[in-house]
Motif scaffolding. Structure first.
Motif, mmCIF file in Angstrom:
data_model
loop_
_atom_site.group_PDB
_atom_site.id
_atom_site.type_symbol
_atom_site.label_atom_id
_atom_site.label_comp_id
_atom_site.label_asym_id
_atom_site.label_seq_id
_atom_site.Cartn_x
_atom_site.Cartn_y
_atom_site.Cartn_z
ATOM 1 N N ASP A 45 6.375 -64.218 59.646
ATOM 2 C CA ASP A 45 7.566 -63.144 59.299
ATOM 3 C C ASP A 45 8.289 -62.699 60.412
ATOM 4 O OD1 ASP A 45 6.919 -63.948 56.602
ATOM 5 O OD2 ASP A 45 5.956 -61.847 56.302
ATOM 6 N N ASP A 46 7.645 -62.883 61.777
ATOM 7 C CA ASP A 46 8.526 -62.153 62.776
ATOM 8 C C ASP A 46 9.267 -63.280 63.568
ATOM 9 O OD1 ASP A 46 6.857 -60.050 62.663
ATOM 10 O OD2 ASP A 46 5.443 -60.225 63.909
ATOM 11 N N PRO A 47 10.235 -62.527 64.114
ATOM 12 C CA PRO A 47 11.182 -63.577 64.856
ATOM 13 C C PRO A 47 10.529 -64.145 66.006
ATOM 14 C CG PRO A 47 11.794 -61.413 65.141
ATOM 15 C CD PRO A 47 10.838 -61.421 64.207
ATOM 16 N N SER A 48 11.110 -65.218 66.488
ATOM 17 C CA SER A 48 10.453 -65.827 67.514
ATOM 18 C C SER A 48 10.970 -65.068 69.001
ATOM 19 C CB SER A 48 11.046 -67.123 67.824
ATOM 20 O OG SER A 48 10.646 -68.031 68.841
ATOM 21 N N GLN A 49 9.831 -64.470 69.749
ATOM 22 C CA GLN A 49 10.285 -63.917 71.087
ATOM 23 C C GLN A 49 9.322 -64.471 72.115
ATOM 24 O OE1 GLN A 49 10.019 -59.835 69.351
ATOM 25 N NE2 GLN A 49 11.929 -59.493 70.430
ATOM 26 N N PRO A 50 9.592 -65.462 72.537
ATOM 27 C CA PRO A 50 8.546 -66.183 73.419
ATOM 28 C C PRO A 50 8.273 -65.169 74.515
ATOM 29 C CG PRO A 50 10.495 -67.634 73.290
ATOM 30 C CD PRO A 50 10.854 -66.567 72.592
ATOM 31 N N ARG A 51 9.063 -64.385 75.287
ATOM 32 C CA ARG A 51 8.738 -63.588 76.306
ATOM 33 C C ARG A 51 7.704 -62.517 75.872
ATOM 34 N NH1 ARG A 51 12.606 -60.272 77.108
ATOM 35 N NH2 ARG A 51 11.260 -58.371 76.740
ATOM 36 N N VAL A 52 7.858 -62.054 74.676
ATOM 37 C CA VAL A 52 6.702 -61.025 74.248
ATOM 38 C C VAL A 52 5.452 -61.685 73.920
ATOM 39 C CG1 VAL A 52 6.042 -59.633 72.136
ATOM 40 C CG2 VAL A 52 8.545 -59.693 72.878
ATOM 41 N N GLY A 53 5.458 -63.118 73.391
ATOM 42 C CA GLY A 53 4.058 -63.784 73.281
ATOM 43 C C GLY A 53 3.428 -64.034 74.704
ATOM 44 N N GLU A 54 4.350 -64.228 75.662
ATOM 45 C CA GLU A 54 3.928 -64.596 77.005
ATOM 46 C C GLU A 54 3.176 -63.355 77.461
ATOM 47 O OE1 GLU A 54 6.996 -65.978 79.002
ATOM 48 O OE2 GLU A 54 7.029 -68.111 77.991
ATOM 49 N N GLU A 55 3.923 -62.030 77.241
ATOM 50 C CA GLU A 55 3.261 -60.724 77.732
ATOM 51 C C GLU A 55 2.015 -60.580 77.253
ATOM 52 O OE1 GLU A 55 6.613 -58.363 76.942
ATOM 53 O OE2 GLU A 55 7.743 -58.920 78.532
ATOM 54 N N ILE A 56 2.055 -60.594 75.845
ATOM 55 C CA ILE A 56 0.644 -60.322 75.093
ATOM 56 C C ILE A 56 -0.567 -61.483 75.667
ATOM 57 C CG2 ILE A 56 -0.563 -60.349 72.867
ATOM 58 C CD1 ILE A 56 2.219 -59.683 71.500
ATOM 59 N N ALA A 57 -0.262 -62.694 75.425
ATOM 60 C CA ALA A 57 -1.201 -63.686 75.985
ATOM 61 C C ALA A 57 -1.713 -63.307 77.566
ATOM 62 C CB ALA A 57 -0.743 -64.955 75.968
ATOM 63 N N ALA A 58 -0.531 -62.872 78.316
ATOM 64 C CA ALA A 58 -0.766 -62.680 79.712
ATOM 65 C C ALA A 58 -1.791 -61.304 80.022
ATOM 66 C CB ALA A 58 0.438 -62.504 80.697
ATOM 67 N N ALA A 59 -1.584 -60.286 79.125
ATOM 68 C CA ALA A 59 -2.429 -58.978 79.121
ATOM 69 C C ALA A 59 -3.851 -59.595 78.723
ATOM 70 C CB ALA A 59 -1.759 -58.092 78.215
ATOM 71 N N ARG A 60 -3.910 -60.361 77.815
ATOM 72 C CA ARG A 60 -5.420 -60.658 77.272
ATOM 73 C C ARG A 60 -6.008 -61.476 78.335
ATOM 74 N NH1 ARG A 60 -3.567 -61.584 70.867
ATOM 75 N NH2 ARG A 60 -3.681 -58.971 70.611
ATOM 76 N N ALA A 61 -5.322 -62.381 79.015
ATOM 77 C CA ALA A 61 -5.777 -63.214 79.878
ATOM 78 C C ALA A 61 -6.292 -62.503 81.307
ATOM 79 C CB ALA A 61 -4.934 -64.528 80.651
ATOM 80 N N LEU A 62 -5.600 -61.433 81.658
ATOM 81 C CA LEU A 62 -5.766 -60.539 82.589
ATOM 82 C C LEU A 62 -7.035 -59.799 82.345
ATOM 83 C CD1 LEU A 62 -2.329 -59.807 83.949
ATOM 84 C CD2 LEU A 62 -4.145 -61.222 85.213
ATOM 85 N N ASN A 63 -7.223 -59.201 81.144
ATOM 86 C CA ASN A 63 -8.394 -58.682 80.740
ATOM 87 C C ASN A 63 -9.572 -59.355 80.695
ATOM 88 O OD1 ASN A 63 -7.476 -56.017 80.150
ATOM 89 N ND2 ASN A 63 -6.798 -56.540 78.134
ATOM 90 N N ASP A 64 -9.405 -60.788 80.451
ATOM 91 C CA ASP A 64 -10.496 -61.495 80.572
ATOM 92 C C ASP A 64 -11.027 -61.751 81.901
ATOM 93 O OD1 ASP A 64 -12.542 -63.471 79.733
ATOM 94 O OD2 ASP A 64 -11.057 -65.048 79.658
ATOM 95 N N LEU A 65 -10.039 -61.820 82.846
ATOM 96 C CA LEU A 65 -10.100 -62.040 84.181
ATOM 97 C C LEU A 65 -10.880 -60.837 84.835
ATOM 98 C CD1 LEU A 65 -9.784 -63.809 86.808
ATOM 99 C CD2 LEU A 65 -7.668 -62.762 87.132
ATOM 100 N N ALA A 66 -10.477 -59.667 84.460
ATOM 101 C CA ALA A 66 -11.100 -58.681 84.991
ATOM 102 C C ALA A 66 -12.560 -58.297 84.509
ATOM 103 C CB ALA A 66 -10.450 -57.218 84.436
ATOM 104 N N ARG A 67 -12.876 -58.809 83.494
ATOM 105 C CA ARG A 67 -14.202 -58.805 83.116
ATOM 106 C C ARG A 67 -15.090 -59.873 83.692
ATOM 107 N NH1 ARG A 67 -11.839 -58.262 78.087
ATOM 108 N NH2 ARG A 67 -11.862 -60.594 77.531
ATOM 109 N N ARG A 68 -14.353 -60.945 84.193
ATOM 110 C CA ARG A 68 -15.019 -61.853 84.830
ATOM 111 C C ARG A 68 -15.355 -61.623 86.296
ATOM 112 N NH1 ARG A 68 -15.190 -67.240 82.138
ATOM 113 N NH2 ARG A 68 -13.795 -66.788 80.282
#
Length: 89
Positions: A45-68
């Motif tokens: 139901d949410d509008p397409s906002q590619p940049r927002v999706g990238e920011e969320i995915a990037a934050a999660r990837a960086l969290n994973d990197l920090a743990r590693r």
């Protein structure tokens, strides 16, 4: 004496429909590479906002990197001290 050290981080995104995936790679000075991933899923139901999706995915990837990276540092501490390392995120 001051020492300046540089690390190189590369991040790539892949978007398919409502899903965004981020892949991050950290290259340390000694050539070691750590890789991590993150993803974001847009509600239909949410509008397409590619940049927002990238920011969320990037934050999660960086969290994973920090743990590693913390895990790697802990192993290196234990190899030298022969004691269990207690590193908290």
């Amino acid at each position: 004496m001051e020492t300046i050290v540089g690390w190189h981080i590369d991040m790539e995104f892949r978007e398919v429909d409502a899903k965004t995936e981020a892949a991050v790679m950290l290259r340390l000075q000694d050539g070691t590479e750590l890789r991590a991933h993150g993803r974001a899923n847009r509600h239909p139901d949410d509008p397409s906002q590619p940049r927002v999706g990238e920011e969320i995915a990037a934050a999660r990837a960086l969290n994973d990197l920090a743990r590693r990276l913390l895990k790697k540092a802990g192993v290196e501490i234990e190899q030298v001290t022969h004691l269990e390392a207690h590193l908290h995120p």
